[in-house]
Write a protein that holds these residues in place. Structure first.
Motif, PDB file in Angstrom:
ATOM      1  N   ASP A   1     -20.286   7.896   2.916  1.00  0.00           N
ATOM      2  CA  ASP A   1     -21.605   8.397   2.531  1.00  0.00           C
ATOM      3  C   ASP A   1     -21.948   9.704   3.238  1.00  0.00           C
ATOM      4  O   ASP A   1     -22.510  10.608   2.637  1.00  0.00           O
ATOM      5  N   LYS A   2     -21.606   9.793   4.522  1.00  0.00           N
ATOM      6  CA  LYS A   2     -21.970  11.005   5.263  1.00  0.00           C
ATOM      7  C   LYS A   2     -21.273  12.236   4.704  1.00  0.00           C
ATOM      8  O   LYS A   2     -21.886  13.281   4.528  1.00  0.00           O
ATOM      9  N   TRP A   3     -19.976  12.111   4.447  1.00  0.00           N
ATOM     10  CA  TRP A   3     -19.253  13.280   3.941  1.00  0.00           C
ATOM     11  C   TRP A   3     -19.774  13.682   2.563  1.00  0.00           C
ATOM     12  O   TRP A   3     -19.906  14.859   2.263  1.00  0.00           O
TER      13      TRP A   3
ATOM     14  N   THR B   1     -26.883  19.311  10.005  1.00  0.00           N
ATOM     15  CA  THR B   1     -26.039  19.867   8.952  1.00  0.00           C
ATOM     16  C   THR B   1     -25.969  18.923   7.758  1.00  0.00           C
ATOM     17  O   THR B   1     -26.034  19.348   6.604  1.00  0.00           O
ATOM     18  N   LEU B   2     -25.837  17.631   8.062  1.00  0.00           N
ATOM     19  CA  LEU B   2     -25.762  16.667   6.965  1.00  0.00           C
ATOM     20  C   LEU B   2     -27.024  16.765   6.095  1.00  0.00           C
ATOM     21  O   LEU B   2     -26.949  16.862   4.875  1.00  0.00           O
TER      22      LEU B   2
ATOM     23  N   GLY C   1     -18.752   4.379   7.465  1.00  0.00           N
ATOM     24  CA  GLY C   1     -19.946   5.223   7.444  1.00  0.00           C
ATOM     25  C   GLY C   1     -19.698   6.638   6.960  1.00  0.00           C
ATOM     26  O   GLY C   1     -20.616   7.320   6.531  1.00  0.00           O
TER      27      GLY C   1
ATOM     28  N   PHE D   1     -29.335   8.049   2.413  1.00  0.00           N
ATOM     29  CA  PHE D   1     -28.599   6.804   2.661  1.00  0.00           C
ATOM     30  C   PHE D   1     -28.102   6.806   4.104  1.00  0.00           C
ATOM     31  O   PHE D   1     -28.234   5.823   4.824  1.00  0.00           O
ATOM     32  N   SER D   2     -27.544   7.950   4.532  1.00  0.00           N
ATOM     33  CA  SER D   2     -27.007   8.044   5.896  1.00  0.00           C
ATOM     34  C   SER D   2     -28.081   8.399   6.915  1.00  0.00           C
ATOM     35  O   SER D   2     -27.793   9.032   7.921  1.00  0.00           O
TER      36      SER D   2
ATOM     37  N   SER E   1     -27.424  20.354   4.369  1.00  0.00           N
ATOM     38  CA  SER E   1     -26.450  20.637   3.313  1.00  0.00           C
ATOM     39  C   SER E   1     -26.634  19.674   2.142  1.00  0.00           C
ATOM     40  O   SER E   1     -26.375  20.024   0.997  1.00  0.00           O
ATOM     41  N   TYR E   2     -27.140  18.473   2.410  1.00  0.00           N
ATOM     42  CA  TYR E   2     -27.470  17.577   1.300  1.00  0.00           C
ATOM     43  C   TYR E   2     -28.590  18.186   0.453  1.00  0.00           C
ATOM     44  O   TYR E   2     -28.465  18.310  -0.761  1.00  0.00           O
TER      45      TYR E   2
ATOM     46  N   ARG F   1     -25.319  -0.944  -5.828  1.00  0.00           N
ATOM     47  CA  ARG F   1     -25.139  -0.924  -4.381  1.00  0.00           C
ATOM     48  C   ARG F   1     -26.423  -0.533  -3.666  1.00  0.00           C
ATOM     49  O   ARG F   1     -26.785  -1.095  -2.663  1.00  0.00           O
TER      50      ARG F   1
ATOM     51  N   HIS G   1     -19.561  -3.785  -2.796  1.00  0.00           N
ATOM     52  CA  HIS G   1     -20.184  -3.321  -1.547  1.00  0.00           C
ATOM     53  C   HIS G   1     -19.129  -3.036  -0.476  1.00  0.00           C
ATOM     54  O   HIS G   1     -19.231  -2.064   0.271  1.00  0.00           O
TER      55      HIS G   1
ATOM     56  N   GLU H   1     -22.814  13.027   1.270  1.00  0.00           N
ATOM     57  CA  GLU H   1     -24.174  13.567   1.355  1.00  0.00           C
ATOM     58  C   GLU H   1     -24.155  14.976   1.945  1.00  0.00           C
ATOM     59  O   GLU H   1     -24.900  15.853   1.512  1.00  0.00           O
ATOM     60  N   ALA H   2     -23.274  15.194   2.927  1.00  0.00           N
ATOM     61  CA  ALA H   2     -23.186  16.528   3.513  1.00  0.00           C
ATOM     62  C   ALA H   2     -22.712  17.547   2.481  1.00  0.00           C
ATOM     63  O   ALA H   2     -22.949  18.746   2.625  1.00  0.00           O
TER      64      ALA H   2
ATOM     65  N   TYR I   1     -31.374  -4.823   2.165  1.00  0.00           N
ATOM     66  CA  TYR I   1     -30.621  -4.160   1.096  1.00  0.00           C
ATOM     67  C   TYR I   1     -30.856  -2.648   1.162  1.00  0.00           C
ATOM     68  O   TYR I   1     -30.060  -1.867   0.650  1.00  0.00           O
TER      69      TYR I   1
ATOM     70  N   LEU J   1      -7.273   0.720   1.242  1.00  0.00           N
ATOM     71  CA  LEU J   1      -8.452  -0.028   1.695  1.00  0.00           C
ATOM     72  C   LEU J   1      -8.089  -1.123   2.703  1.00  0.00           C
ATOM     73  O   LEU J   1      -8.733  -1.283   3.734  1.00  0.00           O
TER      74      LEU J   1
ATOM     75  N   GLN K   1       0.852  -1.183   0.000  1.00  0.00           N
ATOM     76  CA  GLN K   1       0.000   0.000   0.000  1.00  0.00           C
ATOM     77  C   GLN K   1       0.893   1.240   0.000  1.00  0.00           C
ATOM     78  O   GLN K   1       2.033   1.212   0.432  1.00  0.00           O
TER      79      GLN K   1
ATOM     80  N   ARG L   1      -8.210  15.519   4.139  1.00  0.00           N
ATOM     81  CA  ARG L   1      -9.504  15.622   3.465  1.00  0.00           C
ATOM     82  C   ARG L   1      -9.765  17.065   3.064  1.00  0.00           C
ATOM     83  O   ARG L   1      -9.723  17.958   3.896  1.00  0.00           O
TER      84      ARG L   1
ATOM     85  N   LEU M   1     -20.908  -8.122   7.213  1.00  0.00           N
ATOM     86  CA  LEU M   1     -22.053  -7.228   7.145  1.00  0.00           C
ATOM     87  C   LEU M   1     -22.511  -7.052   5.692  1.00  0.00           C
ATOM     88  O   LEU M   1     -23.699  -7.179   5.372  1.00  0.00           O
ATOM     89  N   GLN M   2     -21.577  -6.783   4.801  1.00  0.00           N
ATOM     90  CA  GLN M   2     -21.980  -6.566   3.410  1.00  0.00           C
ATOM     91  C   GLN M   2     -22.423  -7.873   2.746  1.00  0.00           C
ATOM     92  O   GLN M   2     -23.225  -7.863   1.822  1.00  0.00           O
TER      93      GLN M   2
ATOM     94  N   ARG N   1     -29.685  -1.501   7.630  1.00  0.00           N
ATOM     95  CA  ARG N   1     -28.778  -2.033   6.620  1.00  0.00           C
ATOM     96  C   ARG N   1     -27.340  -2.119   7.108  1.00  0.00           C
ATOM     97  O   ARG N   1     -26.725  -3.181   7.063  1.00  0.00           O
TER      98      ARG N   1
ATOM     99  N   ASN O   1      -8.268   6.470   5.873  1.00  0.00           N
ATOM    100  CA  ASN O   1      -8.556   7.817   6.382  1.00  0.00           C
ATOM    101  C   ASN O   1     -10.046   8.153   6.388  1.00  0.00           C
ATOM    102  O   ASN O   1     -10.439   9.290   6.615  1.00  0.00           O
TER     103      ASN O   1
END
Lengths: 461, 456
Positions: free
Chosen positions: B95-97, A361-362, B92, A294-295, A365-366, B4, B80, B99-100, A310, B139, A3, A11, B150-151, A303, B88
């Motif tokens: 998706d959160k970042w 906020t999530l 979870g 989704f979140s 802002s979405y 997905r 999935h 969607e935000a 699903y 990953l 890796q 970020r 889980l997936q 899920r 990093n």
């Protein structure tokens, strides 16, 4: 392979968003009361037309359930001396395919065409709206297709769950209790005369709005509308009767039997709110946190934490009357009761405590960020304008949308949850194998689960 | 194709198509710039500033066609797992970042490739690139058994929801198993079998990632409203340090597919109406007969005036629905016609009429008007596909992979413009008079409705 070991870049924070404005649009009204909404959008030489007629299922006479959908589907099956095949050929020659369907509130006839074909396209829309013929043979065919569809639905868990959920939620006399397209007994009884009567009563200029979005000016669209619809006459029809959204009330758990089902199809919900409610935005953001993203809590719980499904979501269905609020998911049979318990728990938690600032906020802002993505094409813009018409929203609705989303607070979300989520009123409908799920479901629901057969609504009819 | 998440529940409004224009309008060229990073990652850029949104669409050149018997469904299961966090990005947060930031995302797996896309306001582009780079490069250090388990459960539920608890849901895997020999990777469905999903191990995940999820097996498409120089800077910054992977293994060698004789199958299912599926061997994508087969499918059942639709649904009124399509993928293809008889009608009668209509095409050919109608519909569908930046990113990635260059939409459209009525007649004779696989899905206890040889 190894890796990458270098310290990764941090970020990135988002840059300031580029400005975006919902397309400008204008309104006008013909002397006969027909309304016109035009949004000039010049991205491509295309134009989308949606004719919105206040002829949805909610204005059907009692006993004629399904006539609105049947009438709408019949429009392209014969009009102005052309049969269905000839009409299809005409639309195809101008490079447009026409859609005609009815929902709860309206009938919509829509198409997208090259701008230079707009006059020809609108003339065909005129033929469908003003000179439909409702051939007897096509009436019979479309009735048979609807009846076969209802028959097929007896083994289709999703449609079956939706139908049984509506039936369990609304009072038997309420229009929302049975399918918008009609059930077996009502569709069987429909005749060509019923279709003609519904058409005559409901297809009127004062009940029609022509929405045009694309490469066109108001002046050109208005001139075309005057030529094609100016001499259409008829008074504005009566609105939908009261009581279409009357509910039964109380908690209920019902299993619709599907032997050996590997999965249970769940609907858990109650009466929603009106689209015009003053706390619409608080409620929409509340739902986004509960099950709209989704979140969201429900999806992450069912899920991503438990692996029960699903996918799971919640929604308020917006109609002119109070459509349902519901949670929808399909879970492995042996975790059905556990999944319902989690859903009930998430609804309670929503009412009990304020959501976290990060959750707010999530969600906001979405909704704020995704706004421009929703209006990428002329068809999407026209559909948004049709929504303004259907729900009688103010002209500045889309301009103020993002500000109003951003103004929602955690307190407002809590109040919306406390006012609009009703644990004691939840109707829990599960299509699944009763031998596996019924006992545990009744326990979790606290009311005992009744078991009905998949064709219970059929036999009632 | 398996995805997905089900797209229906996202908040985004359905972007209706860009219908339209008949023969007057050609299919526009998609402008693009293609570069390759030193680690082998392909980068394709397409600018469109009409709306302030941008799409990142990453294609990995691996799908269920790279699987082996006993390990089916793995490529999709892995898709999935790619959302379960990376070094990093805690579980979870992917998706959160996103969607935000106002973004939607999804992934999908087919026989031939796996893709991941994010669609978002243009200011969120660096975030999406950073997230995608982190899971391409980092990953495995945080991969564990719990994430896989889980997936695995989610995917098993996906299989229940799409295949096992859906009327007719098992038709496709039943037909694939009969069309393709056991040693062919198209013998099994993308989603795989429950047994094989249960057998997938953490070592399989690690080995699969090391083998296929390297920059030299991936293509990154950025489409929409962005600044070219900034985008290239970000891609270099986030993806540039990810080391090139080992040489890709050769794809499994594929046996020649032949259907020596008609095969008749029956499947009892929880359905109220039976349905008959007729299937013939077709061709791989972009084969010289691929476009004529697509046009043939349109002529048979593409619109209400198409031959089977008009006769079975509108004139005789004996069928609830009729569908015809030509499915062509990287290694091979098949052609399917299905009909659902109305209550009181039989699958055998439907099959006999399908045979008659095919024989008419073989004997008498099609009219110029039928050809033109099918070609116009095809042209409209090209314009539909490029009405959104997401659609354009898919076109560029698909052509890059299957045709060897992103710059192929006009050549693709030209394949259909070149089809003649004689071509359609020729492929009808060449493919649809050959031995076929016929599956009848029947209600429980109604095996007597099965279509068999000699009933036509």
């Amino acid at each position: 392979m190894t890796q990458a070991t270098a310290t990764p870049a941090p970020r990135p924070a988002p840059a300031p968003p580029r400005s975006y404005q919902f397309p400008r649009f204008e309104r006008s009204t013909l002397p006969n009361g027909m309304r016109l909404v035009v949004a000039p959008v010049t991205k491509l030489p295309l134009v989308t037309v949606i004719a919105v007629v206040e002829a949805g299922a909610s204005v059907e006479p009692a006993g004629k359930e399904g006539v609105a959908a049947l009438t709408a589907r019949l429009l392209p099956e014969g009009a102005a001396g052309m049969d269905g095949a000839a009409l299809a050929e005409r639309f195809e020659q101008i490079g447009a395919s026409v859609e005609s369907h009815a929902d709860w509130d309206v009938t919509a006839v829509s198409l997208t065409a090259l701008t230079k074909q707009l006059p020809a396209a609108l003339a065909l829309v005129r033929d469908l709206l003003r000179a439909p013929e409702f051939p007897e043979r096509e009436v019979a065919r479309l009735k048979e297709e609807r009846l076969a569809e209802l028959l097929q639905q007896r083994t289709e868990p999703r449609g079956l769950a939706d139908e049984h959920f509506s039936h369990a939620l609304y009072q038997p006399s309420a229009r929302y209790a049975s399918p918008a397209d009609g059930d077996t007994s009502s569709v069987k009884a429909l005749t060509r005369a019923d279709v003609r009567a519904f058409y005559a009563a409901r297809y009127r200029p004062a009940a029609t709005t022509l929405v045009v979005a694309g490469d066109v000016t108001m002046a050109d669209a208005a001139a075309l509308a005057r030529d094609l619809f100016g001499d259409w006459v008829g008074e504005r029809p009566t609105p939908a009767p009261a009581g279409i959204d009357a509910v039964q009330g109380g908690r209920l758990a019902r299993v619709v039997a599907k032997a050996d089902a590997p999965q249970s199809e769940l609907r858990v919900g109650h009466r929603g709110i009106l689209r015009t409610a003053p706390d619409y935005f608080d409620t929409m953001v509340m739902n986004a946190v509960l099950g709209g993203l989704f979140s969201s809590r429900i999806n992450l719980n069912l899920r991503e934490a438990h692996g029960y499904t699903y996918g799971a979501f919640s929604a308020f269905e917006w109609r002119r009357g109070a459509g349902p609020f519901f949670v929808s998911t399909a879970v492995k049979s042996d975790v059905t009761a556990a999944a319902v318990q989690e859903i009930l728990g998430e609804i309670d938690r929503m009412r009990r405590e304020e959501i976290g600032a990060d959750e707010l906020t999530l969600a906001t802002s979405y909704l704020d960020g995704v706004f421009p993505i929703r209006y990428e094409t002329t068809a999407a813009i026209a559909a948004a304008l049709a929504n303004l018409v259907i729900h009688e929203l103010p002209d500045d609705y889309y301009d103020r949308y993002r500000d109003r989303v951003r103004a929602v607070t955690t307190r407002g979300v809590l109040q919306a949850a406390q006012q609009h989520l009703h644990p004691d009123e939840l109707r829990i409908v599960v299509v699944g194998d009763p031998t596996v799920i019924a006992a545990a479901l009744g326990e979790v629901a606290g009311v005992g689960a009744e078991v009905v057969s998949a064709d219970a609504l059929e036999r009632r009819a | 194709m398996n995805t997905r998440v089900l797209v229906t529940w996202t908040l985004i409004a359905a972007v209706a198509g860009l219908p339209g224009p008949a023969s007057a309008q050609g299919v526009p060229k998609l402008q693009y710039e293609k570069r390759t990073l030193p680690n082998g990652l392909e980068l394709i850029l397409h600018e469109d500033h009409s709306t302030p949104i941008v799409v990142v669409n990453t294609w990995y050149k691996v799908g269920s066609g790279d699987e082996k018997a006993g390990r089916t469904g793995f490529a999709h299961l892995f898709e999935h797992v790619m959302f379960m966090g990376s070094e990093n990005v805690p579980v979870g947060q992917f998706d959160k970042w996103l969607e935000a930031a106002g973004g939607n995302n999804n992934g999908s797996t087919t026989e031939d490739r796996t893709n991941y896309y994010e669609s978002m306001p243009s200011n969120a582009l660096p975030l999406a690139l950073w997230l995608d780079a982190d899971r391409m490069g980092h990953l495995l250090p945080v991969m564990d058994q719990a994430k896989l388990d889980l997936q695995r459960d989610v995917v098993k539920n996906e299989r229940r929801q799409r295949v096992e608890n859906v009327p007719y849901g098992k038709w496709n895997e039943t037909v694939l198993a009969a069309l393709f020999p056991a040693t062919h990777p198209y013998h099994w469905p993308v989603v795989g079998s429950m047994e094989d999903l249960s057998a997938a191990s953490l070592d399989d995940v690690k080995q699969f990632f090391r083998t296929y999820y390297a920059p030299n097996n991936a293509t990154l498409v950025i489409a929409g409203d962005f600044n070219r120089d900034s985008a290239i800077t970000w891609v270099n910054r986030y993806f540039g340090a990810i080391p090139r992977g080992p040489q890709l293994p050769p794809r499994p060698s594929v046996p020649v597919v032949t259907i020596p004789r008609d095969t008749f199958l029956v499947l009892e299912d929880r359905v109220t109406l039976p349905r008959v599926y007729e299937n013939w061997k077709g061709e791989r994508i972009y084969h010289e007969n691929d476009a004529p087969l697509d046009i043939l499918a349109s002529v048979l059942a593409g619109d209400k005036n198409a031959r089977l639709s008009k006769r079975l649904v509108f004139d005789m009124q004996v069928a609830q629905d009729v569908v015809a399509f030509n499915n062509s993928t990287k290694l091979d293809g098949y052609f399917t016609v299905w009909v659902t008889p109305k209550p009181g009608q039989t699958p055998a009668k439907m099959a006999a009429i399908v045979r008659e209509e095919i024989d008419k095409v073989v004997k008498d050919g099609i009219t110029p008007r039928e050809l033109a109608r099918a070609q116009n519909a095809r042209r409209t569908s090209f314009l539909d596909q490029i009405a959104s930046v997401l659609g354009k990113s898919d076109r560029l990635a698909e052509y890059n992979y299957f045709a060897g260059t992103p710059d192929w939409i006009q050549q693709d459209a030209a394949r259909y413009d070149r089809v003649t009525a004689a071509d359609v007649q020729r492929v009808a004779a060449q493919y649809l008079t050959k031995p076929k696989v016929v599956l009848t899905v029947v209600p429980q206890g109604k095996k007597d409705l099965m279509v068999m040889g000699g009933t036509e």
